[in-house]
Structure formats: structure tokens, C-alpha cells
Scaffold this motif. Structure first.
Motif, PDB file in Angstrom:
ATOM      1  N   GLN A  11       0.845  -1.202   0.000  1.00  0.00           N
ATOM      2  CA  GLN A  11       0.000   0.000   0.000  1.00  0.00           C
ATOM      3  C   GLN A  11       0.875   1.244   0.000  1.00  0.00           C
ATOM      4  O   GLN A  11       1.950   1.245   0.610  1.00  0.00           O
ATOM      5  CB  GLN A  11      -0.881   0.002   1.245  1.00  0.00           C
ATOM      6  CG  GLN A  11      -2.004  -1.026   1.131  1.00  0.00           C
ATOM      7  CD  GLN A  11      -2.872  -1.040   2.361  1.00  0.00           C
ATOM      8  OE1 GLN A  11      -2.409  -0.765   3.461  1.00  0.00           O
ATOM      9  NE2 GLN A  11      -4.139  -1.377   2.166  1.00  0.00           N
ATOM     10  N   ILE A  12       0.388   2.297  -0.671  1.00  0.00           N
ATOM     11  CA  ILE A  12       1.161   3.549  -0.715  1.00  0.00           C
ATOM     12  C   ILE A  12       0.383   4.633   0.036  1.00  0.00           C
ATOM     13  O   ILE A  12      -0.798   4.867  -0.246  1.00  0.00           O
ATOM     14  CB  ILE A  12       1.395   4.000  -2.179  1.00  0.00           C
ATOM     15  CG1 ILE A  12       2.154   2.905  -2.944  1.00  0.00           C
ATOM     16  CG2 ILE A  12       2.187   5.297  -2.241  1.00  0.00           C
ATOM     17  CD1 ILE A  12       2.326   3.206  -4.420  1.00  0.00           C
ATOM     18  N   SER A  13       1.061   5.240   0.952  1.00  0.00           N
ATOM     19  CA  SER A  13       0.395   6.296   1.747  1.00  0.00           C
ATOM     20  C   SER A  13       0.325   7.593   0.923  1.00  0.00           C
ATOM     21  O   SER A  13       0.989   7.713  -0.125  1.00  0.00           O
ATOM     22  CB  SER A  13       1.175   6.540   3.042  1.00  0.00           C
ATOM     23  OG  SER A  13       2.431   7.081   2.716  1.00  0.00           O
ATOM     24  N   GLU A  14      -0.419   8.553   1.436  1.00  0.00           N
ATOM     25  CA  GLU A  14      -0.533   9.849   0.739  1.00  0.00           C
ATOM     26  C   GLU A  14       0.833  10.525   0.652  1.00  0.00           C
ATOM     27  O   GLU A  14       1.189  11.112  -0.370  1.00  0.00           O
ATOM     28  CB  GLU A  14      -1.540  10.758   1.461  1.00  0.00           C
ATOM     29  CG  GLU A  14      -3.002  10.325   1.287  1.00  0.00           C
ATOM     30  CD  GLU A  14      -3.410  10.198  -0.175  1.00  0.00           C
ATOM     31  OE1 GLU A  14      -3.100  11.113  -0.972  1.00  0.00           O
ATOM     32  OE2 GLU A  14      -3.991   9.143  -0.547  1.00  0.00           O
ATOM     33  N   ASP A  15       1.599  10.441   1.728  1.00  0.00           N
ATOM     34  CA  ASP A  15       2.952  11.039   1.741  1.00  0.00           C
ATOM     35  C   ASP A  15       3.826  10.389   0.673  1.00  0.00           C
ATOM     36  O   ASP A  15       4.566  11.077  -0.037  1.00  0.00           O
ATOM     37  CB  ASP A  15       3.618  10.827   3.107  1.00  0.00           C
ATOM     38  CG  ASP A  15       2.989  11.706   4.176  1.00  0.00           C
ATOM     39  OD1 ASP A  15       2.215  12.613   3.810  1.00  0.00           O
ATOM     40  OD2 ASP A  15       3.263  11.464   5.366  1.00  0.00           O
ATOM     41  N   ASP A  16       3.717   9.066   0.580  1.00  0.00           N
ATOM     42  CA  ASP A  16       4.515   8.342  -0.433  1.00  0.00           C
ATOM     43  C   ASP A  16       4.144   8.826  -1.831  1.00  0.00           C
ATOM     44  O   ASP A  16       5.019   9.054  -2.680  1.00  0.00           O
ATOM     45  CB  ASP A  16       4.253   6.826  -0.373  1.00  0.00           C
ATOM     46  CG  ASP A  16       4.825   6.215   0.894  1.00  0.00           C
ATOM     47  OD1 ASP A  16       5.692   6.851   1.500  1.00  0.00           O
ATOM     48  OD2 ASP A  16       4.395   5.094   1.250  1.00  0.00           O
ATOM     49  N   LYS A  17       2.859   9.011  -2.033  1.00  0.00           N
ATOM     50  CA  LYS A  17       2.396   9.445  -3.363  1.00  0.00           C
ATOM     51  C   LYS A  17       3.015  10.764  -3.746  1.00  0.00           C
ATOM     52  O   LYS A  17       3.417  10.987  -4.891  1.00  0.00           O
ATOM     53  CB  LYS A  17       0.869   9.565  -3.369  1.00  0.00           C
ATOM     54  CG  LYS A  17       0.173   8.253  -3.654  1.00  0.00           C
ATOM     55  CD  LYS A  17      -1.323   8.473  -3.758  1.00  0.00           C
ATOM     56  CE  LYS A  17      -2.042   7.126  -3.773  1.00  0.00           C
ATOM     57  NZ  LYS A  17      -3.483   7.309  -3.608  1.00  0.00           N
TER      58      LYS A  17
END
Lengths: 101, 318
Positions: free
Chosen positions: B292-298
Motif C-alpha cells: 500500500q502507498i500512503s498519501e505522503d509516499d504518493k
């Protein structure tokens, strides 16, 4: 503990198994079996893998009523088939590991 | 005992000529021979066909069988050998017939079974009833780790043995030594541990057919082992020192910067043992994204994208 044997002498291969000497010589000529040690018949030793193929070849010769050329061809194809099956299994497994986490 | 119709087994009419019998046998033998046909019932079917051929190819035996078939075989309730049957003389086959079918044996006794056309025997043993016991083969699963040194295994198996004229399965337990460096499909012979010999004949041998157990992490290719190593995209880009398992413990592996998925790294001497040394371990890199990719990662990925002109499908653009 039972004695494990990895090699078998020419005499020991032929005598109890009722395999004729000249049959083994034919099969060596065709490359179906190769002695692992020894330079003459009396001190030849074969590994178990050769013994298995030799016995298979003798069975085919006796039971299919075919000549040694045909036996050699069948054995060669059986060996190739076994190697390909092993390679296929290994590649399938690698592919599966690579595609699934 | 059930009467065996050899003509039916070969699919022949009872007036079939020898030439036709041979041709039919060869066709069936090529199809059913257990060395070329891996199906489970091929061996049994082939034995039947070989037995039928053994009788029908020999004019004297065939005549004897035809008589029996005419008078005995068609009776309701099956075949009953009274023991008064007169055997034809002159069927001069040598044998190693521990595997005789009961029916064949009851009609033709010990007068030879060659399983096919060529004689497969060297000694004149038919009058002494002396022959080697049956060889047996069992599969022995061996873990990859166990091939790195000599190990011992306890194996249990059963082999057919003739007791008081009856074939019985006899259970055996053996402790055996598995040598270092065995490979898949290797055979180890245990002399005299197969079926019991007949008369003064020696016991058969037991062959252990080594089968390497599939490993949860490693695949085998020759003497090399292959492992798939998951790495993160940033480990692939920046390089990393990672801990990876081998068959004999963990080691540190240096992933070079700018590594790619599918790239292979060879670790010398960490494969399977051979007679002269060891194979290697081949580590195949596999870049894995987080599940899963967090908003920060995005946000970070977006920044990376904006600053990077790399297009992996460049070669398709024309």
C-alpha cells in the motif's frame, strides 16, 4: 547401518543380472554408459546412474525386439526428456517465485 | 484361477499368423513398455501383453495353449488347472521368472519366460530353480540441506516375497547412509536388500532413488541453487547491503546502485556439494513495491516523476 554402494564392477553388473558382456560393450560404444574408472573390462566400475540406464536399455532390447541403434536412440531421448522435465520444473518454480511475492 | 485369453489381450483372432502376432506385440510393446510409458498401469498391461506373446510366438506352446483354451478356458467358473496337463517338450527358454503370472506358471511351469523376443539370461538355470531375487527401487526424499554432508536416514518399505508358494509383502526397515553431494535422480544400491533369492540364488538389490525435496526458497539448477531476492525500489536505486539466506546460514550481499529486476548475482561456493567442490548460489533480484502507498509516499513518487524524464518504453515510441 546398511552398506550403501555407489559403484558396481563390470562382473557384478553382468553376472547376477544375466546381462551379457557383449551387450554392455555395445552400450558403452553407444555412450549409454561410461565406466567411471578402469581401463579394461576387469577393472571397470560404473556409477548407479549408468547402471539404471544400462538395465533400462537391456530391458528395451529384450522386450521390444529392437536393435542396439534403436535402443541407444530411445535411451538418448529418454535422457533428454528427463533433463527437460527437470529444467521445466525448475523454471516453472523460479517463474512462480518471481511473479508472486 | 481366472483363464487368460491371450488372443484377446493382444487383440488377435485365434488363427492369427506368427507375423501378425509379432507385429501386434511390437506395436503394443512400444506403446505400453514401462520404460517409455509413465502411466501407472502400463507395467501391468505390458506384463500381460509380454506373457501372451511369450506363449503365442512359440508354436508348441501355442498349440498347448489352444488345446487348453478349447477345453478348459471356455468353462464357466474360470480356469482350473488339474495338474494333469501334459506339457509339450522342447520349449527351450532360459528364464529369470520371479515375475511369472500365476496363469502362465500353472500352465507352462518353469519352462522359461523371456519377456520378449531376445533371450535375457546367460545361465542354464532352469533345472536348478536358482535365480536372483527381484531388485526393488524406492524413492527417498532428501532435503537440500541434508546433501551438504553425509547423513543417515531410516527407511521403511515392503517388497514381495514368496512364502509357501504365496506372494506376500514383507515390510523392512533399514538405516542407510546418504552420501554427501547426492543429486536428484541419483541411485544408491543396497546390495542384497531386495527380494529374496530362489534356491541358492542371491537376494535382489534395493535401489534408493534420491528425490530432492522442493525447497521453500531455493531452486536447483545442476549444482547451483537459485534464490529470488525481493528488494525495494530505493534499495535497487541506491544500492544496499542485505542479509540473505543460504543453505548453510545467512550472509551479507551487496546490491549495487542502479540494480534492476531480474539481475543475477553469483555467490561462489554456496550451492550444492559436488565431488570436486561446491556449486554456486545465484541470487535473482526482484524489485517489489509496498503493498500500500500512503498519501505522503504518493507525493514523493510524484516529485520523483516530475524530476525524472525516464521512460522505460522509449523503444516503443517509434
Amino acid at each position: 547401518m546398511s552398506e550403501t554402494i555407489l559403484y558396481i564392477s563390470f562382473e557384478e553388473l553382468c553376472e547376477p543380472e544375466a546381462i551379457k558382456h557383449e551387450w554392455v560393450l555395445e552400450l558403452i560404444d553407444y555412450g549409454i554408459a561410461t565406466p567411471v574408472t578402469g581401463s579394461s573390462e576387469k577393472d571397470w566400475y560404473f556409477d548407479m546412474s549408468s547402471v539404471v540406464w544400462l538395465k533400462k536399455a537391456v530391458r528395451l532390447y529384450c522386450e521390444l525386439e529392437i536393435d542396439w541403434v534403436a535402443v541407444a536412440l530411445i535411451i538418448e531421448l529418454l535422457k533428454q526428456k528427463q533433463a527437460l522435465a527437470q529444467e521445466n520444473q525448475s523454471l516453472q518454480s523460479q517463474l512462480k517465485r518471481f511473479h508472486h511475492a | 484361477m481366472e483363464f487368460k485369453d491371450y488372443y484377446q489381450i493382444l487383440g488377435l483372432k485365434e488363427d492369427a499368423e506368427l507375423k501378425e502376432i509379432k507385429r501386434t506385440y511390437r506395436k503394443l510393446a512400444l506403446k505400453l513398455h514401462p520404460d517409455v510409458n509413465p502411466e501407472a498401469d502400463a507395467s501391468e498391461k505390458f506384463k500381460e501383453v509380454a506373457e501372451a506373446y511369450e506363449v503365442l510366438k512359440d508354436p508348441k506352446r501355442r498349440a498347448e495353449y489352444d488345446e487348453l483354451r478349447k477345453y478348459g478356458g471356455s468353462r464357466a467358473g474360470g480356469f482350473n488347472d488339474t495338474g494333469n496337463w501334459q506339457h509339450a517338450e522342447g520349449a527351450d527358454h532360459e528364464h529369470n521368472n520371479a515375475d511369472f503370472a500365476d496363469f502362465f506358471h500353472s500352465v507352462f511351469g518353469d519352462r522359461g519366460f523371456t519377456q520378449g523376443g531376445a533371450q535375457h539370461s546367460t545361465g542354464h538355470r532352469s533345472h536348478q530353480h536358482v535365480y536372483k531375487g527381484q531388485d526393488a527401487e524406492i524413492e527417498v526424499p532428501v532435503f537440500l540441506e541434508d546433501t551438504l554432508a553425509e547423513s543417515s536416514k531410516t527407511i521403511q518399505f515392503s517388497i514381495p516375497a514368496i512364502e509357501n508358494g504365496q506372494v506376500k509383502q514383507v515390510s523392512k526397515t533399514l538405516k542407510v547412509k546418504i552420501p554427501m553431494g547426492v543429486s536428484d535422480n541419483d541411485r544408491i544400491r543396497l546390495k542384497g536388500q531386495g527380494g529374496p533369492g530362489h534356491g541358492d540364488g542371491p537376494n535382489g538389490d534395493l535401489y534408493l532413488h534420491i528425490r530432492l525435496v522442493p525447497h521453500p526458497l531455493f531452486d536447483v539448477q545442476g549444482h547451483d541453487v537459485i534464490i529470488s531476492i525481493p528488494i525495494s525500489p530505493w534499495e535497487a536505486a541506491l544500492g544496499a547491503s542485505i542479509t540473505v539466506p543460504t543453505l548453510s546460514g545467512k550472509i551479507k550481499l551487496n546490491v549495487k546502485p542502479n540494480s534492476n529486476s531480474g539481475q543475477k548475482m553469483r555467490v561462489k561456493g554456496k550451492g550444492l556439494k559436488t565431488k570436486v567442490g561446491s556449486g554456486d548460489m545465484i541470487a535473482v533480484l526482484k524489485i517489489v513495491l509496498p503493498a500500500q502507498i500512503s498519501e505522503d509516499d504518493k507525493v514523493l513518487w510524484q516529485q520523483f516523476k516530475d524530476k525524472n524524464a525516464f521512460n522505460p518504453r522509449n523503444q516503443w515510441s517509434d
